[in-house]
Design an enzyme around this catalytic site. Structure first.
Site, PDB file in Angstrom:
ATOM      1  N   THR A  14      72.412  58.481  12.932  1.00 27.64           N
ATOM      2  CA  THR A  14      71.247  57.993  11.801  1.00 27.64           C
ATOM      3  C   THR A  14      70.480  59.383  11.694  1.00 27.64           C
ATOM      4  O   THR A  14      70.568  60.521  12.630  1.00 27.64           O
ATOM      5  CB  THR A  14      70.385  57.031  12.272  1.00 27.64           C
ATOM      6  OG1 THR A  14      69.920  57.431  13.955  1.00 27.64           O
ATOM      7  CG2 THR A  14      70.903  55.747  12.604  1.00 27.64           C
ATOM      8  N   GLU A  22      64.723  55.420  10.169  1.00 27.28           N
ATOM      9  CA  GLU A  22      66.043  56.052  10.622  1.00 27.28           C
ATOM     10  C   GLU A  22      66.949  55.669   9.494  1.00 27.28           C
ATOM     11  O   GLU A  22      67.231  54.383   9.048  1.00 27.28           O
ATOM     12  CB  GLU A  22      66.696  55.350  11.802  1.00 27.28           C
ATOM     13  CG  GLU A  22      65.642  55.878  13.017  1.00 27.28           C
ATOM     14  CD  GLU A  22      66.116  55.197  14.383  1.00 27.28           C
ATOM     15  OE1 GLU A  22      67.009  55.707  14.884  1.00 27.28           O
ATOM     16  OE2 GLU A  22      65.461  54.229  14.682  1.00 27.28           O
TER      17      GLU A  22
END
Length: 198
Positions: free
Chosen positions: A65, A131
């Site tokens: 991420t 994210e």
């Protein structure tokens, strides 16, 4: 700028308790979401330098991420609720702070993405974060590089989990839902959105 910072600070202070993910929810998940074309307030565009996060994505959850800074996520936090979203993202060659990563040209292309915006209830985060999981295998980390994101739709709410395995299962389903949802013509055209050329 002050209003934007105040909004993020206010959201940080009102972290809600997320509902627990249930077996019924898992069994009834749709594999495609959204209308035939993005609904208001989408598309939402964001851009920012990739920040260091908690480093849980690849280490614990099997998906890398990229974290966006607070000022970059204001276009989302001002218009939508926390949850999981989908769209497209691009990592740019530019690295305003630091040394650019050595990556092949395809790593700088536009790729589908799934994004979580919220407090990650399973990990009990104390700070609102965004994210982005770009659905592509990168050759290297790209901290400090500029990343552009075009958010096209909502997948599901933030949930809490009784196990890490249940969270991983939902993440994999989120990826499938995003890819299915992006197959529609009205969504695919955003792969060439002008914001990715900046």
């Amino acid at each position: 700028m002050a209003d934007r910072d105040d909004l993020i600070e206010e959201m940080d202070e009102i972290r809600p308790n997320a509902p627990m993910r249930t077996e019924t929810f898992r069994l009834n998940r749709p594999m495609i979401v959204g209308s035939e074309a993005p609904d208001d307030p989408f598309p939402i565009r964001m851009v920012g330098e990739v920040q260091h996060g908690f480093k849980r994505g690849s280490r614990e959850l099997g998906c890398h991420t990229a974290n966006l800074p607070d000022d970059a996520i204001a276009p989302m936090t001002s218009k939508v609720k926390t949850g999981i979203y989908f769209g497209y993202a691009r990592v740019h060659p530019e690295c305003p702070e630091g040394t650019p990563s050595e990556m092949p040209e395809e790593d700088f292309a536009v790729w589908p993405m799934v994004m979580s915006i919220g407090w990650n209830p399973f990990y009990k985060n104390e700070k609102l974060t965004a994210e982005v999981h770009i659905i592509h295998q990168y050759a290297a980390d790209f901290y400090g590089h500029t990343m552009s994101v075009v958010v096209l739709g909502y997948i599901r709410p933030e949930l809490d989990y009784t196990s890490k395995e249940a969270l991983i299962e939902d993440i994999q389903t989120d990826i499938k839902v995003a890819l299915n949802s992006l197959k529609r013509d009205a969504y695919q055209r955003y792969e060439t959105d002008p914001s990715f050329e900046a």
